[in-house]
Every structure is written in C-alpha cells, then in structure tokens.
Design an enzyme around this catalytic site. Structure first.
Site, PDB file in Angstrom:
ATOM      1  N   ASN A 148      54.864 -95.547  86.448  1.00 15.42           N
ATOM      2  CA  ASN A 148      55.584 -96.531  87.279  1.00 15.42           C
ATOM      3  C   ASN A 148      55.745 -96.088  88.730  1.00 15.42           C
ATOM      4  O   ASN A 148      55.743 -96.926  89.633  1.00 15.42           O
ATOM      5  CB  ASN A 148      56.936 -96.893  86.651  1.00 15.42           C
ATOM      6  CG  ASN A 148      57.871 -95.722  86.531  1.00 15.42           C
ATOM      7  OD1 ASN A 148      57.454 -94.587  86.359  1.00 15.42           O
ATOM      8  ND2 ASN A 148      59.156 -95.995  86.627  1.00 15.42           N
ATOM      9  N   GLY A 224      59.125 -89.907  81.123  1.00 15.28           N
ATOM     10  CA  GLY A 224      58.411 -90.940  80.383  1.00 15.28           C
ATOM     11  C   GLY A 224      59.349 -91.620  79.406  1.00 15.28           C
ATOM     12  O   GLY A 224      60.577 -91.566  79.559  1.00 15.28           O
ATOM     13  N   THR A 228      58.323 -90.896  73.421  1.00 16.66           N
ATOM     14  CA  THR A 228      57.447 -89.752  73.747  1.00 16.66           C
ATOM     15  C   THR A 228      58.294 -88.503  73.966  1.00 16.66           C
ATOM     16  O   THR A 228      57.898 -87.391  73.568  1.00 16.66           O
ATOM     17  CB  THR A 228      56.610 -90.031  75.016  1.00 16.66           C
ATOM     18  OG1 THR A 228      56.120 -91.361  74.965  1.00 16.66           O
ATOM     19  CG2 THR A 228      55.445 -89.074  75.144  1.00 16.66           C
ATOM     20  N   GLU A 246      63.314 -86.573  81.332  1.00 17.62           N
ATOM     21  CA  GLU A 246      63.809 -87.751  82.067  1.00 17.62           C
ATOM     22  C   GLU A 246      63.225 -88.959  81.356  1.00 17.62           C
ATOM     23  O   GLU A 246      62.026 -89.214  81.444  1.00 17.62           O
ATOM     24  CB  GLU A 246      63.334 -87.700  83.528  1.00 17.62           C
ATOM     25  CG  GLU A 246      63.757 -86.454  84.293  1.00 17.62           C
ATOM     26  CD  GLU A 246      65.229 -86.462  84.698  1.00 17.62           C
ATOM     27  OE1 GLU A 246      65.883 -87.517  84.560  1.00 17.62           O
ATOM     28  OE2 GLU A 246      65.719 -85.413  85.127  1.00 17.62           O
ATOM     29  N   CYS A 280      62.842 -96.851  85.955  1.00 19.21           N
ATOM     30  CA  CYS A 280      63.759 -96.452  84.880  1.00 19.21           C
ATOM     31  C   CYS A 280      65.202 -96.803  85.210  1.00 19.21           C
ATOM     32  O   CYS A 280      66.028 -96.968  84.318  1.00 19.21           O
ATOM     33  CB  CYS A 280      63.629 -94.956  84.629  1.00 19.21           C
ATOM     34  SG  CYS A 280      63.845 -94.000  86.147  1.00 19.21           S
ATOM     35  N   GLU A 459      67.485 -83.184  87.372  1.00 14.00           N
ATOM     36  CA  GLU A 459      66.588 -82.733  88.425  1.00 14.00           C
ATOM     37  C   GLU A 459      67.213 -83.139  89.751  1.00 14.00           C
ATOM     38  O   GLU A 459      68.235 -83.815  89.779  1.00 14.00           O
ATOM     39  CB  GLU A 459      65.182 -83.329  88.221  1.00 14.00           C
ATOM     40  CG  GLU A 459      64.554 -82.814  86.924  1.00 14.00           C
ATOM     41  CD  GLU A 459      63.081 -83.145  86.732  1.00 14.00           C
ATOM     42  OE1 GLU A 459      62.509 -83.916  87.515  1.00 14.00           O
ATOM     43  OE2 GLU A 459      62.497 -82.623  85.762  1.00 14.00           O
TER      44      GLU A 459
HETATM   45  P1  NAD Z   1      55.059 -92.626  78.187  1.00 17.38           P
HETATM   46  O1  NAD Z   1      56.116 -91.845  77.497  1.00 17.38           O
HETATM   47  O2  NAD Z   1      54.192 -93.508  77.387  1.00 17.38           O
HETATM   48  O3  NAD Z   1      54.067 -91.658  78.979  1.00 17.38           O
HETATM   49  C1  NAD Z   1      54.538 -90.707  79.926  1.00 17.38           C
HETATM   50  C2  NAD Z   1      53.523 -89.584  80.023  1.00 17.38           C
HETATM   51  O4  NAD Z   1      53.504 -88.892  78.779  1.00 17.38           O
HETATM   52  C3  NAD Z   1      52.090 -90.046  80.269  1.00 17.38           C
HETATM   53  O5  NAD Z   1      51.444 -89.139  81.142  1.00 17.38           O
HETATM   54  C4  NAD Z   1      51.475 -89.982  78.883  1.00 17.38           C
HETATM   55  O6  NAD Z   1      50.086 -89.804  78.894  1.00 17.38           O
HETATM   56  C5  NAD Z   1      52.178 -88.761  78.324  1.00 17.38           C
HETATM   57  N1  NAD Z   1      52.191 -88.675  76.860  1.00 17.38           N
HETATM   58  C6  NAD Z   1      52.152 -89.665  75.950  1.00 17.38           C
HETATM   59  N2  NAD Z   1      52.155 -89.150  74.686  1.00 17.38           N
HETATM   60  C7  NAD Z   1      52.237 -87.810  74.827  1.00 17.38           C
HETATM   61  C8  NAD Z   1      52.280 -86.723  73.896  1.00 17.38           C
HETATM   62  N3  NAD Z   1      52.224 -86.899  72.587  1.00 17.38           N
HETATM   63  N4  NAD Z   1      52.364 -85.477  74.389  1.00 17.38           N
HETATM   64  C9  NAD Z   1      52.418 -85.250  75.725  1.00 17.38           C
HETATM   65  N5  NAD Z   1      52.350 -86.238  76.647  1.00 17.38           N
HETATM   66  C10 NAD Z   1      52.269 -87.498  76.200  1.00 17.38           C
HETATM   67  O7  NAD Z   1      55.817 -93.421  79.343  1.00 17.38           O
HETATM   68  P2  NAD Z   1      55.171 -94.488  80.328  1.00 17.38           P
HETATM   69  O8  NAD Z   1      54.909 -95.746  79.570  1.00 17.38           O
HETATM   70  O9  NAD Z   1      54.079 -93.845  81.093  1.00 17.38           O
HETATM   71  O10 NAD Z   1      56.383 -94.702  81.341  1.00 17.38           O
HETATM   72  C11 NAD Z   1      57.435 -95.588  81.143  1.00 17.38           C
HETATM   73  C12 NAD Z   1      58.658 -94.887  80.627  1.00 17.38           C
HETATM   74  O11 NAD Z   1      59.044 -93.833  81.504  1.00 17.38           O
HETATM   75  C13 NAD Z   1      59.868 -95.803  80.538  1.00 17.38           C
HETATM   76  O12 NAD Z   1      60.539 -95.572  79.324  1.00 17.38           O
HETATM   77  C14 NAD Z   1      60.727 -95.369  81.716  1.00 17.38           C
HETATM   78  O13 NAD Z   1      62.106 -95.645  81.574  1.00 17.38           O
HETATM   79  C15 NAD Z   1      60.446 -93.907  81.750  1.00 17.38           C
HETATM   80  N6  NAD Z   1      60.766 -93.345  83.060  1.00 17.38           N
HETATM   81  C16 NAD Z   1      61.869 -92.550  83.159  1.00 17.38           C
HETATM   82  C17 NAD Z   1      62.229 -92.033  84.405  1.00 17.38           C
HETATM   83  C18 NAD Z   1      63.433 -91.148  84.572  1.00 17.38           C
HETATM   84  O14 NAD Z   1      63.547 -90.500  85.604  1.00 17.38           O
HETATM   85  N7  NAD Z   1      64.351 -91.096  83.605  1.00 17.38           N
HETATM   86  C19 NAD Z   1      61.449 -92.327  85.532  1.00 17.38           C
HETATM   87  C20 NAD Z   1      60.336 -93.150  85.369  1.00 17.38           C
HETATM   88  C21 NAD Z   1      59.995 -93.655  84.127  1.00 17.38           C
END
Ligand code: NAD
Length: 479
Positions: A148, A224, A228, A246, A280, A459
């Site tokens: 995002n 993420g 995950t 996060e 997020c 962070e």
């Molecule tokens: P995601 O969890 O699908 O993916 C995040 C990252 O993790 C990607 O690089 C992905 O390839 C990797 N990943 C996926 N499976 C994995 C595994 N088994 N092992 C290691 N890495 C793995 O998230 P997304 O769809 O890319 O992003 C959206 C999510 O991120 C939303 O839930 C959002 O709220 C969250 N987010 C949180 C923050 C925060 O600061 N709290 C900021 C931005 C986004």
C-alpha cells in the site's frame, strides 16, 4: 521491463530463472517481470549481507549518517521518478504519490540521519557503580513490507536499520516491486557499499518465508496483514528472533456532538478514502453521535463527492484504483455482504469503469454503508478498500465501547470542539495511535504501532533505533 534481485551490489537473475508478471492495476497492463525468488536466492543475499557486515558495522555513526544523507540527496534529485513509478505500480493518484510516497521515502532517510545524532547516552548511577548503555548492531536483519505504501514503508525500516550498523535482506511486496528496484539503482549510482542492502523479489510463501526461516537473520521487521503476521510470529519466535509486527487495523473515526461538522466531515472522508482506503490507519468505521447524525450525513456525502475517482496519472485525480483485480473482487464481495447483513449503501457501492486507458482498471467508487450492526462482519473485519461503515452512538461511553469492539487496535480519531473531552475519549480507545481533530498528522519521533491484533512493538524515532540495536548495559564498579 525485467527487474532482477539486488544482491552484493549486483543486479542478478533468480537462481531458478523464474519470473512473475507485475501489473499496473489502473490499466490491467503488464508493466514488468520480477524474480520469483526462492530460499536459494535468500541464502545468497544473506551471505552477501554477512560479508558486508564487518565493514559497515565498523563505520562510525557519523559515517553512516553521512551515507543516509547521501541517499536522501540522491532520491531527492529523482523524486518525480519515484512518484511516477509508485503511481504506476500501485494505481494511486500521482499527486498522492508525490506528496506522500516520494516525499516520505526521502524524509525517512533525512529524519533518521538527524535523529540518530540526538540519541541520548543512557547512564544510571548507583552508590558504588555506574551503568552505561551501548547500542550494538544486531547483524543481518530481514525486512518484509506490503503494497500500500511500498517505498515509504520499506525506507521507514531501511533507514534506522542502516544507521544502527546492520546489513539488510529485504523483500518488498510482489505486487509493488518497482520502487524498491529503483532504490537499488540509486544506491548503485552513488557507490553505496555492496551487500549492505540486498533486495530479493518474490512471493511471500517462498522468498518471504525463507527470510523468516534463515538462521543468520537475527531480527525481522514485518508490516502486513494480521493473518500473515501470525505466520511470521509462529516461524520467527521459536528461533528467538527479535520481532516487530505492524499489522492490520479497523480504525474508528468518532464524531462527538459538539464537533465542527463541516471540518469533521472532510476529515472523516479523508480518513476513510485516502489511497482508496488502503492505508492501515484509515478510519473505516465512522461513529457519529445520534444527536448530529442526520445533519452530518449530507456533509459527509458532499465531502466524498468532491473526491474525483480518475486516471491516477492525471493531476486532478483524488482516488485511483485498488491494488489488483483480486483485491477489487474481495472489496466488492464485502459490499454485497453488507447488503445481505441489512446495510444501506448511501454513497458509491460499485465498481467504476473508466474510459481508456483505464477501462480494465480496478476502480471502486468510495462507498459508505449505514444500518449495519457494529458487530457485523463488515464493521469488524479489515476490508482495506474504499468502504466505510457508519454507526450512531448515544453518549461518549457508547462511542468508546463501539470503537473498542474489534480485534484490532491500530489507530483512530476523535472530532470535538472540547479538547479535554477529545483527549479523555482518545485515551480510552484501545489503539496505539489516536488523533484529536486531525488524521494522519505524523511526527516521525513518536511511537507508531498497534495493540491487540494490530501488532507487537513500536517503530518511529527512538523505538526504531532501539529495535535495530542490541542494547548492552555495562556496569562499572567504582574503585
Ligand atoms: P500481506 O500480509 O499479504 O503481505 C505483506 C508482505 O508479507 C508481502 O511482502 C508478502 O509477500 C509477505 N508475505 C506473505 N506471506 C508471507 C509468509 N508466509 N512469510 C513471509 N512473508 C510473507 O499484506 P498486504 O496485503 O501486502 O498488505 C496489506 C496489509 O498490511 C493490511 O492488513 C494493512 O492493514 C497492513 N498494513 C499495516 C501497516 C501498519 O503499519 N500497521 C502499514 C501498512 C499496511
């Protein structure tokens, strides 16, 4: 365009020779092919990071600060390219990519360069001894980031990890790899020491999982989704890796009965729909005091109607596409679910087909749904798209109960003319970050992170610098 992994300062093909397609979600076109890396590529990257560690960690803090400043300057001179690439890769409007993504990617390096200089020396005197605390690098750290805010979130981790003397293996989201690759090109152009930052592209289940499992990666900073995050914790915790998580959010925007309604409506619309609701911190639940509900709704709809959904490449677009056709299907399925759950769509509610070149793009009209229970699935699950639910409450205590009624606890905002009342409500909301009469107003020195299922750890500022160091206490007994 075909991009490669950046390992040991070189752009190299994945060992299996396999590539994934990368699309522009606003057009549906394939923009590039990216490595479908495996554990073998991660192993090479970790080796390169280990080889680079002794020299990088031996630099003085001021030498590393100088490198951060050089990186910031190099990015600054190419900020329009960052914005263009990020807009194409994510489908977000170019003006948002300029103001937020490009600007913040640069200021992350500037900020941590300055902030590292301000780190307080920690000493604790005893009657007969003095304790002092030193910060050592952890070693090779793993960074995994979402789609995002691609370069914004990646550099938010890279800058503090570098300045504290660590070397890095990072995996950006497979959906938005291009600005990470651009950063590698910039680093190569300024002769940044080889192997200090290694970027490996690919899927989470392959390249991401291999980062979690690699025994020489001593710390993981992950941003993420919550599901995950569970996998990250389950894999890394038994190996006693340092972890920062996060995760997702389902944040409340609380409009109290004394709020300036016109300001609050604009704030609530911005909080709900910035980046198509794919931040997020987005306020996807709007809680409104019953006394002002009827007056507030038309103001909110007016504020949403001023946001132009359009071609992200055009300067006057406020809302672009969502990240992918799959994500669009997921978001639209929640809108259908809302109807089944008894919700009424009062704004948006459907896919938008734009003219060429965006007719295959994944655009959704900003959608507001009223009439749903606060415990309905649409009001409690993270949709992460341009969909907000709106709910009436009676009295501040009910607003707080509603705000706290999800498994998440990342952020929220309270809108009121009475600051003491606003602070009192904000302090009772179970979230890591609350704003009063504003939203996404960030000071990078402050702690950033969530409670409940929104994450573990903080962070930002000192918290990032402490995360990316081993704090070591040395107690010296007086003579
Ligand atoms: P995601 O969890 O699908 O993916 C995040 C990252 O993790 C990607 O690089 C992905 O390839 C990797 N990943 C996926 N499976 C994995 C595994 N088994 N092992 C290691 N890495 C793995 O998230 P997304 O769809 O890319 O992003 C959206 C999510 O991120 C939303 O839930 C959002 O709220 C969250 N987010 C949180 C923050 C925060 O600061 N709290 C900021 C931005 C986004």
């Amino acid at each position: 365009m075909q991009i490669e992994n950046f390992i040991g300062g070189n752009f190299i093909a994945p060992l299996n020779g396999d590539y994934l397609e990368n699309h522009n979600p606003a057009t549906g076109n394939v923009t590039s092919h990216i490595p479908n890396s495996t554990a073998d590529d991660i192993a090479e990257a970790v080796q390169a990071a280990q080889d680079a560690l002794p020299a990088w960690s031996a630099l003085s803090l001021s030498e590393r600060i100088e490198w951060l400043e050089k990186i910031a300057q190099a990015l600054e001179s190419r900020k329009d390219e960052i914005a263009n690439i990020e807009s194409m890769d994510t489908g977000k409007p170019i003006n948002l990519a300029r103001r937020v993504d490009a600007a913040r990617s640069i200021s992350n390096f500037e900020f941590f360069a300055k902030h590292a200089e301000t780190l307080a020396e920690l000493t604790y005197e005893m009657d007969d001894a003095t304790n002092y605390v030193i910060r050592k690098p952890i070693g090779v750290v793993g960074l995994i980031t979402p789609w995002n805010l691609p370069l914004y979130l990646l550099t938010w981790k890279i800058a503090p990890a570098l300045v504290m003397g660590n070397t890095i293996v990072a995996k950006p989201s497979e959906l938005t790899p291009l600005t990470a690759n651009f950063l590698c090109e910039v680093l190569a152009s300024i002769d940044f020491p080889k192997g200090v930052l290694n970027i490996v592209h690919g899927l989470g289940i392959n390249a991401g999982q291999a980062i979690l499992e690699h025994p020489q990666i001593k710390a993981i900073s992950f941003t993420g989704g919550t599901s995950t995050g569970k996998i990250v914790a389950a894999t890394a915790a038994p190996m006693f890796k340092k972890l920062s998580l996060e995760l997702g959010g389902k944040n409340a925007t609380i409009i109290l009965d004394d709020a300036n309604l016109s300001t609050a409506a604009k704030g609530a619309a911005r909080a709900a729909f910035t980046n198509s609701g794919q931040v997020c911190l987005c306020g996807s639940r709007i809680l409104v005091d019953a006394k002002i509900y009827d007056e507030f709704i038309p103001l909110l709809i007016d504020a949403v109607n001023t946001m132009k959904v359009g071609n992200p490449a055009q300067d006057d677009s406020d809302i672009g596409s969502v990240i992918s056709p799959d994500h669009m299907k997921k978001v639209l399925s929640y809108i259908e679910l809302a109807k089944q759950e008894g919700g009424r769509i009062i704004s948006g509610g459907e896919r938008m087909i734009l003219p060429q070149p965006n007719s295959n793009g994944s655009f959704i009209a900003p959608t507001i749904i009223e009439g749903l229970g606060i415990d309905s699935r649409c009001a409690t699950e993270e949709i992460f798209g341009p969909v907000a639910t709106i709910h009436k409450f009676t009295g501040d205590e009910e607003a707080i109960r509603m705000a706290n009624g999800t498994e998440y606890g990342l952020a929220g905002s309270v809108w009121t003319a009475d600051l003491a009342r606003g602070k009192s409500v904000a302090e009772k909301v179970e979230s890591g970050i609350l704003w009063v009469n504003t939203w996404l107003h960030r000071d990078l020195r402050t702690p950033f992170g969530g409670v409940k299922n929104s994450g573990v750890g903080r962070e930002g500022g000192d918290w990032s610098l402490n995360f990316f160091s081993e704090l070591t206490n040395i107690c010296v007994k007086d003579d």
